[in-house]
Structures are given as C-alpha cells and as structure tokens.
Design a protein around this motif. Structure first.
Motif, PDB file in Angstrom:
ATOM      1  N   ALA A 126      91.879   6.691  33.069  1.00  0.00           N
ATOM      2  CA  ALA A 126      91.614   5.299  32.707  1.00  0.00           C
ATOM      3  C   ALA A 126      92.856   4.591  32.190  1.00  0.00           C
ATOM      4  N   SER A 127      93.843   5.340  31.715  1.00  0.00           N
ATOM      5  CA  SER A 127      95.057   4.708  31.193  1.00  0.00           C
ATOM      6  C   SER A 127      95.869   4.035  32.292  1.00  0.00           C
ATOM      7  N   THR A 128      95.593   4.387  33.551  1.00  0.00           N
ATOM      8  CA  THR A 128      96.315   3.770  34.669  1.00  0.00           C
ATOM      9  C   THR A 128      95.599   2.541  35.216  1.00  0.00           C
ATOM     10  N   LEU A 129      94.412   2.241  34.700  1.00  0.00           N
ATOM     11  CA  LEU A 129      93.601   1.132  35.196  1.00  0.00           C
ATOM     12  C   LEU A 129      93.750  -0.076  34.275  1.00  0.00           C
ATOM     13  N   ARG A 149      81.010   0.126  40.030  1.00  0.00           N
ATOM     14  CA  ARG A 149      81.610   0.239  41.370  1.00  0.00           C
ATOM     15  C   ARG A 149      83.132   0.137  41.269  1.00  0.00           C
ATOM     16  N   ALA A 150      83.613  -0.803  40.482  1.00  0.00           N
ATOM     17  CA  ALA A 150      85.059  -0.952  40.311  1.00  0.00           C
ATOM     18  C   ALA A 150      85.674   0.295  39.696  1.00  0.00           C
ATOM     19  N   ALA A 151      84.972   0.914  38.761  1.00  0.00           N
ATOM     20  CA  ALA A 151      85.476   2.138  38.135  1.00  0.00           C
ATOM     21  C   ALA A 151      85.639   3.248  39.158  1.00  0.00           C
ATOM     22  N   ARG A 152      84.875   3.168  40.226  1.00  0.00           N
ATOM     23  CA  ARG A 152      84.940   4.188  41.263  1.00  0.00           C
ATOM     24  C   ARG A 152      86.024   3.912  42.298  1.00  0.00           C
ATOM     25  N   ILE A 153      86.243   2.626  42.660  1.00  0.00           N
ATOM     26  CA  ILE A 153      87.080   2.344  43.827  1.00  0.00           C
ATOM     27  C   ILE A 153      88.297   1.462  43.544  1.00  0.00           C
ATOM     28  N   ALA A 154      88.405   0.889  42.341  1.00  0.00           N
ATOM     29  CA  ALA A 154      89.449  -0.110  42.103  1.00  0.00           C
ATOM     30  C   ALA A 154      90.485   0.378  41.098  1.00  0.00           C
ATOM     31  N   ALA A 203      85.302   4.024  30.454  1.00  0.00           N
ATOM     32  CA  ALA A 203      84.491   5.219  30.233  1.00  0.00           C
ATOM     33  C   ALA A 203      83.919   5.741  31.547  1.00  0.00           C
ATOM     34  N   THR A 204      83.449   4.838  32.397  1.00  0.00           N
ATOM     35  CA  THR A 204      82.898   5.256  33.690  1.00  0.00           C
ATOM     36  C   THR A 204      83.986   5.886  34.556  1.00  0.00           C
ATOM     37  N   ALA A 205      85.173   5.292  34.536  1.00  0.00           N
ATOM     38  CA  ALA A 205      86.280   5.866  35.309  1.00  0.00           C
ATOM     39  C   ALA A 205      86.601   7.278  34.834  1.00  0.00           C
ATOM     40  N   GLU A 206      86.630   7.482  33.522  1.00  0.00           N
ATOM     41  CA  GLU A 206      86.894   8.820  32.970  1.00  0.00           C
ATOM     42  C   GLU A 206      85.816   9.805  33.398  1.00  0.00           C
TER      43      GLU A 206
END
Length: 304
Positions: free
Chosen positions: A230-233, A194-199, A221-224
């Motif tokens: 993902a480098s901005t997270l 969920r965090a990978a999607r919205i945070a 990986a999920t964010a990608e």
C-alpha cells in the motif's frame, strides 16, 4: 503534498488560449500536475434532480468539453516538468488497443509525465453513443484495464479476456518507463475495493475530511489484504470547490475558500498521509485572478 489543478477544458473559460495560459502558469508556479477529463456529450433531455426535485439538464459547463488526450498533447509541448493526468476518461468508451497507444504516445512526447485516470462513468446516453451496455461497467472495467496494461507490456502482446481479445502482436509505442500509473476515480466501497485490486491510486471526492480519510484507509487496507504494498499506492483527494480570492465566512465546506483557508485543510490531509490534492478550475473568475490565487496557495504550501 502534491498540488494539481484541472485545466479549463469546459465552462466559461474553455478555450485553447486559456488552457495554454493556465498550463504555463501552473508549471511556472511549481504545481505538480495538470488534469483534463472526458465528457462525450451534453444530452438535451433532463436527467439530474434539481433543487425542487424536478429533473434538469446536466450543467451548462458541459456544453463544450475539450477532448482530454489531445488537450494534454498540446500542453505537453508547452511544458517540460509538470505531470499530465486525466480525471477521468472512461476506458469502456474506447477500444483498449487504441486507448493504450494514445496514452503511450502522449507519454513518449511528454518524457514519461502521464497519469492515466480512469472511471466507470454514469450517464446512459454516453454509453449508448459508445455502443457499450451500462451493465458492462463492473466486469468490463476490470477487463479493459487488464487489456490496456497488456498493451503497455512486452511484445508480443496477447490478451484473451471476457470482452476483449488481442491476437499475438507487436503494439507500440510503449510507455517511457514501461508502464503508466493508473488512478481510479472511486468513491463507493465497491469502486474503492476494485481500485485496490487493479489500480495504482484513487482520486476520491473529498466532501469532508473524515470521509476522504475513511476512503483512503479502506483503499490501503484492502490493497494490503490482497498482498499489495500500500505504500506504493497514491490517494489524491479531489474537490469540486474552486479556490477563492477571499476567505469564506461561516460554515465553510472542506477544501473550499481562500488560499489561507485551503492551506489549513491541506495540512490536515498531509498529516494523515494523503498524497495530493486536485482542485477544480474556477467557474467565473478572470484568469489573472485565478493565477494570483494559484500563486498565493503555492507560497503557503511550498513544493516538496
């Protein structure tokens, strides 16, 4: 590697004077961030399993917990550089327009230093006190985050979600830089996804090195996979262990011990691309000892 510490907003050291002392010391020692958290109440009823399996009350440390955003407003006036975060506030306990405006106001008064750390909560009496059903924790969390982000966006703000609706309106103030980073206190696979999607980041508990690295890998990986960069997270490993003046002998927990021992653990995390560490407030050491330990660790792990 960024180093953050939890302010003494609860426990034996919780007081305005001690919060002031630690906040000023942390900025002087070039720490990167100061954090508070939300605890609405300490139920009288036992609800956590004790060593013998019998239910006990939640720890006495929660008997007094200072309100997180008002505390950070005080700290903002004492400091000029250090970031100010919540880890965590449960956004489901607040109307999204109200919470968005409180964070944005703090961001304005601190010149853009705020990090909004959110979480889903776990204690039924808190949900009951806030008149929010616990079954709303999943979809409701997504909805309230989206509503808060809408409030921080351009006017007129208009939002229509499953649980929240905002009629076209001007909602101000806005954050200094147009947005406030949102990090989520996630540890489960579902929470990390969920965090990978919205945070913009996560603050997982780092019980072991392998565990927190696996959480970071899954998050990125999920964010990608979702098309995000993902480098901005960010991944900020948090520990419930406090810094100790003297080394721990024997089988030492990860991210526990003296500054020298902690520096070894921090270097392992840095090499694996973890962005920061968040340390708990020591439970019983006097404040002078706490500050000495903070100074020693900052010497061993220089600011970037």
């Amino acid at each position: 590697m960024k180093l953050g510490i939890m302010l003494p907003v609860s426990g034996v050291h919780a007081s305005p004077a001690n919060i002031t002392t630690i906040a000023r010391a942390a900025e002087r020692l070039d720490y990167d961030s100061l954090w508070t958290y939300e605890r609405l109440l300490r139920p009288m009823a036992p609800m956590l399993p004790g060593p013998d399996g019998e239910l006990e009350r939640i720890p006495d440390i929660y008997r007094v917990t200072y309100e997180p955003l008002q505390t950070l407003s005080h700290v903002a006036a004492l400091t000029s550089r250090i970031a100010l975060g919540t880890n965590i506030v449960n956004p489901l306990f607040h109307p999204p327009v109200v919470l968005a405006r409180r964070y944005a106001t703090l961001d304005q008064f601190s010149d853009g230093r705020v990090i909004a750390g959110f979480g889903q909560g776990w204690m039924p009496p808190e949900f009951a006190a806030a008149a929010v059903p616990m079954k709303r924790r999943g979809a409701g969390f997504d909805d309230v985050i989206a509503a808060i982000r809408a409030c921080w966006g351009p006017d007129p703000v208009e939002y229509a979600g499953r649980f929240y609706a905002i009629e076209a309106s001007e909602i101000n103030p806005k954050p200094v830089r147009g947005d406030i980073p949102i990090v989520v206190g996630a540890n489960s696979d579902g929470g990390i996804d969920r965090a990978a999607r919205i945070a913009d980041g996560i603050t997982p508990l780092a019980w072991t090195l392998d565990g927190v690295l696996a959480q970071a890998t899954r998050f990125r990986a999920t964010a990608e996979e979702l098309g995000r960069d993902a480098s901005t997270l960010t991944v900020t490993a948090q520990t419930n262990h406090s810094m100790q003046p003297k080394p721990i002998s024997g089988d030492r927990p990860f991210l526990a011990g003296s500054p020298g021992q902690l520096a070894e653990d921090i270097e392992q995390l840095r090499e694996q691309g973890i962005d920061g560490i968040l340390f708990a407030s020591p439970p019983s050491d006097d404040l002078d000892t706490q500050i000495e330990v903070l100074e020693e660790l900052r010497t061993l792990v220089p600011a970037a």
